[in-house]
Design an enzyme around this catalytic site. Sequence first.
Site, PDB file in Angstrom:
ATOM      1  N   LYS A  16       0.803  -1.262  -0.020  1.00 43.27           N
ATOM      2  CA  LYS A  16      -0.042  -0.057  -0.044  1.00 43.27           C
ATOM      3  C   LYS A  16       0.724   1.364   0.046  1.00 43.27           C
ATOM      4  CE  LYS A  16      -1.945  -1.382   4.017  1.00 43.27           C
ATOM      5  NZ  LYS A  16      -1.323  -2.622   3.773  1.00 43.27           N
ATOM      6  N   GLY A  40       3.079  -0.816   8.940  1.00 39.21           N
ATOM      7  CA  GLY A  40       4.436  -0.580   8.649  1.00 39.21           C
ATOM      8  C   GLY A  40       4.582  -0.436   6.968  1.00 39.21           C
ATOM      9  N   HIS A  41       4.552   0.625   6.596  1.00 34.38           N
ATOM     10  CA  HIS A  41       4.455   0.842   5.011  1.00 34.38           C
ATOM     11  C   HIS A  41       5.952   1.088   4.419  1.00 34.38           C
ATOM     12  CE1 HIS A  41       0.100   1.755   5.384  1.00 34.38           C
ATOM     13  NE2 HIS A  41       0.318   0.574   5.873  1.00 34.38           N
ATOM     14  N   GLN A 232      -3.245  -2.139   7.244  1.00 38.78           N
ATOM     15  CA  GLN A 232      -3.886  -3.522   7.443  1.00 38.78           C
ATOM     16  C   GLN A 232      -4.618  -4.083   6.272  1.00 38.78           C
ATOM     17  OE1 GLN A 232      -4.837  -1.374  10.313  1.00 38.78           O
ATOM     18  NE2 GLN A 232      -2.686  -1.823  10.700  1.00 38.78           N
TER      19      GLN A 232
HETATM   20  P1  GDP Z   1       2.056  -2.087   2.982  1.00 38.00           P
HETATM   21  O1  GDP Z   1       2.082  -2.364   4.486  1.00 38.00           O
HETATM   22  O2  GDP Z   1       1.086  -2.392   2.291  1.00 38.00           O
HETATM   23  O3  GDP Z   1       2.761  -0.830   2.568  1.00 38.00           O
HETATM   24  O4  GDP Z   1       3.606  -3.230   2.494  1.00 38.00           O
HETATM   25  P2  GDP Z   1       4.646  -3.276   3.263  1.00 38.00           P
HETATM   26  O5  GDP Z   1       5.619  -2.036   3.034  1.00 38.00           O
HETATM   27  O6  GDP Z   1       4.858  -3.819   4.546  1.00 38.00           O
HETATM   28  O7  GDP Z   1       5.420  -4.661   2.476  1.00 38.00           O
HETATM   29  C1  GDP Z   1       5.625  -4.421   1.125  1.00 38.00           C
HETATM   30  C2  GDP Z   1       6.998  -4.717   0.886  1.00 38.00           C
HETATM   31  O8  GDP Z   1       7.264  -5.064  -0.361  1.00 38.00           O
HETATM   32  C3  GDP Z   1       7.883  -3.562   1.159  1.00 38.00           C
HETATM   33  O9  GDP Z   1       9.264  -3.664   1.475  1.00 38.00           O
HETATM   34  C4  GDP Z   1       7.998  -2.715  -0.462  1.00 38.00           C
HETATM   35  O10 GDP Z   1       9.083  -2.184  -0.444  1.00 38.00           O
HETATM   36  C5  GDP Z   1       8.003  -3.873  -1.274  1.00 38.00           C
HETATM   37  N1  GDP Z   1       7.582  -4.040  -2.543  1.00 38.00           N
HETATM   38  C6  GDP Z   1       6.352  -3.300  -2.910  1.00 38.00           C
HETATM   39  N2  GDP Z   1       5.942  -3.330  -4.272  1.00 38.00           N
HETATM   40  C7  GDP Z   1       6.922  -4.364  -4.722  1.00 38.00           C
HETATM   41  C8  GDP Z   1       7.267  -4.951  -5.902  1.00 38.00           C
HETATM   42  O11 GDP Z   1       6.410  -4.904  -6.821  1.00 38.00           O
HETATM   43  N3  GDP Z   1       8.309  -5.822  -6.093  1.00 38.00           N
HETATM   44  C9  GDP Z   1       9.073  -6.040  -5.067  1.00 38.00           C
HETATM   45  N4  GDP Z   1      10.119  -6.955  -5.014  1.00 38.00           N
HETATM   46  N5  GDP Z   1       8.750  -5.402  -3.629  1.00 38.00           N
HETATM   47  C10 GDP Z   1       7.744  -4.800  -3.578  1.00 38.00           C
HETATM   48  P1  IMO Z   2       0.142  -3.018   7.170  1.00 36.03           P
HETATM   49  O1  IMO Z   2      -0.560  -1.541   7.321  1.00 36.03           O
HETATM   50  C1  IMO Z   2       0.145  -7.003   8.206  1.00 36.03           C
HETATM   51  C2  IMO Z   2      -2.046  -8.056  11.998  1.00 36.03           C
HETATM   52  C3  IMO Z   2      -1.311  -8.541  13.191  1.00 36.03           C
HETATM   53  C4  IMO Z   2      -2.185  -9.567  13.792  1.00 36.03           C
HETATM   54  C5  IMO Z   2      -3.528  -8.829  13.797  1.00 36.03           C
HETATM   55  C6  IMO Z   2      -3.762  -8.023  15.094  1.00 36.03           C
HETATM   56  O2  IMO Z   2       1.680  -2.908   7.178  1.00 36.03           O
HETATM   57  O3  IMO Z   2      -0.216  -3.638   6.045  1.00 36.03           O
HETATM   58  P2  IMO Z   2      -2.903  -5.785  15.990  1.00 36.03           P
HETATM   59  O4  IMO Z   2      -1.538  -5.342  16.541  1.00 36.03           O
HETATM   60  O5  IMO Z   2      -3.492  -5.060  14.853  1.00 36.03           O
HETATM   61  O6  IMO Z   2      -3.989  -6.115  17.120  1.00 36.03           O
HETATM   62  O7  IMO Z   2      -2.674  -7.324  15.243  1.00 36.03           O
HETATM   63  O8  IMO Z   2      -3.257  -7.945  12.568  1.00 36.03           O
HETATM   64  N1  IMO Z   2      -1.692  -6.877  11.426  1.00 36.03           N
HETATM   65  C7  IMO Z   2      -1.019  -6.618  10.335  1.00 36.03           C
HETATM   66  N2  IMO Z   2      -0.595  -7.614   9.434  1.00 36.03           N
HETATM   67  N3  IMO Z   2       0.098  -5.949   7.948  1.00 36.03           N
HETATM   68  C8  IMO Z   2      -0.363  -4.839   8.998  1.00 36.03           C
HETATM   69  O9  IMO Z   2      -0.156  -3.672   8.670  1.00 36.03           O
HETATM   70  C9  IMO Z   2      -0.994  -5.276  10.158  1.00 36.03           C
HETATM   71  N4  IMO Z   2      -1.479  -4.611  11.208  1.00 36.03           N
HETATM   72  C10 IMO Z   2      -1.826  -5.565  12.023  1.00 36.03           C
HETATM   73  O10 IMO Z   2      -0.009  -9.475  12.590  1.00 36.03           O
HETATM   74  O11 IMO Z   2      -2.241 -10.897  13.081  1.00 36.03           O
HETATM   75 MG    MG Z   3       3.136  -3.482   6.071  1.00 37.06          MG
END
Ligand code: GDP
Ligand code: IMO
Ligand code: MG
Length: 437
Positions: A16, A40-41, A232
């Site tokens: 995201k 965590g984005h 999430q």
């Molecule tokens: P979010 O929580 O939905 O924002 O996703 P996260 O940041 O937790 O996890 C997505 C991970 O994949 C991050 O480390 C991004 O840098 C990485 N990412 C996003 N799009 C791509 C992609 O198309 N390919 C690869 N290899 N990594 C990606």
């Molecule tokens: P982003 O925004 C993935 C999951 C936790 C657990 C459940 C409940 O980075 O996509 P909580 O601490 O919210 O009460 O935990 O939800 N969870 C996530 N899993 N990405 C997240 O956020 C999450 N935020 C919560 O691992 O299963």
């Molecule tokens: Mg995340």
Amino acid sequence: MSVVIVVGAQWGDEGKGKVVDLLTETAEAVVRYGGGANAGHTLVIGPQREKVVTRLIPSGVLHPGKRCILGDGMVIDPHALLDEIAQLREKGLLQKGELLVGHGAHVILPYHKLIEGLREEHANKHGRAIGTTRRGIGPAYEAKVARRGVRIRDLADAARVRALVEQNLDELNPLIAHLGGAGAVPDRSTVDRWIDDALAAGAQLQGLCGDASREVARHVGAGHHVLFEGAQGSLLDIDHGTYPYVTSSATIAAGACQSAGLGPTKVHAVVGITKAYATRVGGGPFPTELDDATGEAIRHAGGEFGAVTGRPRRCGWLDLPALRFGVRLSGMDGLALTKLDVLSELPEVHVAISYSLDGKELDEPPIDPDDMARAKPVFARFEGWGPIPRDAKDLVDLPTAARKYVEAIERWAGVPFHLVSVGPERQETIVLRDPFA
Ligand code: GDP
Ligand code: IMO
Ligand code: MG
């Protein structure tokens, strides 16, 4: 003018942040709507491939001059927010006047995290832990719904904060003692320190807090592009997810309207973000999970370790029943497919097109989590595709097998793709449609 909501279509971590960063280019305001520092984005930016992780502040923050708003539906740990602000400012980001923290958002206090940790440990003994991020999210939302919560606006009133904390702990201390023993109950000096710390953080945040709903309405009224950033994912939604293995907030598109106090008639598009495979952190059913070398290979290639807790993410094949459910819940009218490159090394790629349960074929997940855990995915198989050019700008630039995969998913999901992401960086993206158009 357009209002676009970005929603995680699976169990979170779909990418995201990357998509919000891309779409912010043409937006004037970016609004985080749910959860707190459980998110965590990760963004990867610039020639140095610098990593920035946003937790509470919208991922649009990397674009100077955009208004970043935290909705009233969030739960905010003021210390986590101050740390994040400091980290961003160190990088020269988040100039004065960019951030607005909704004063109706709820405050996460140390006893929320304490109770959550004790509860998870206790439940673990009985195999019932949810596997939360332990950031205090659940207990803070519980206090909110029980109408005993401390809001951001309350931090300006020391007497009110003290009274609320005392009232809460009066009820919670017996629970803390039950779960953690008498030694876990906070003593007077600890409680005083918690209150002083919260008030000090509140004082630092004061100039940044205000009426988020009104500010969103002002942008919408002025004809600006406004982007909502979900946290999430759809299957972690408190009402519609795989309860009880969910988070404590509304993660689906409706949550954006609720958090920002914006009427649904003002929204123009909902973009769902899905990976080309699936991951889940924490407990709960996951029918397409790969508990084998293929799952390990995906985890390794995709860097599937939690940005918040560092936990290895459970990995599995793309789950179309779950994706269709997400599309329906949020009324997604477009999708972004991410991490297609991660599957490049696999000889074969599978996709669950339906589930089989008790002799029936299901096109969406069953409501009961135990039924979902028993459901057997029915797979379609695709040939592997090898390396994807990092500079692919169109679907025709993809290897033929990868293109077939993308087109099949689009057809089965029933909504078009806005973009296909083939790497973590901004330019590693095939843009097909502009959701603001
Ligand atoms: P979010 O929580 O939905 O924002 O996703 P996260 O940041 O937790 O996890 C997505 C991970 O994949 C991050 O480390 C991004 O840098 C990485 N990412 C996003 N799009 C791509 C992609 O198309 N390919 C690869 N290899 N990594 C990606
Ligand atoms: P982003 O925004 C993935 C999951 C936790 C657990 C459940 C409940 O980075 O996509 P909580 O601490 O919210 O009460 O935990 O939800 N969870 C996530 N899993 N990405 C997240 O956020 C999450 N935020 C919560 O691992 O299963
Ligand atoms: Mg995340």
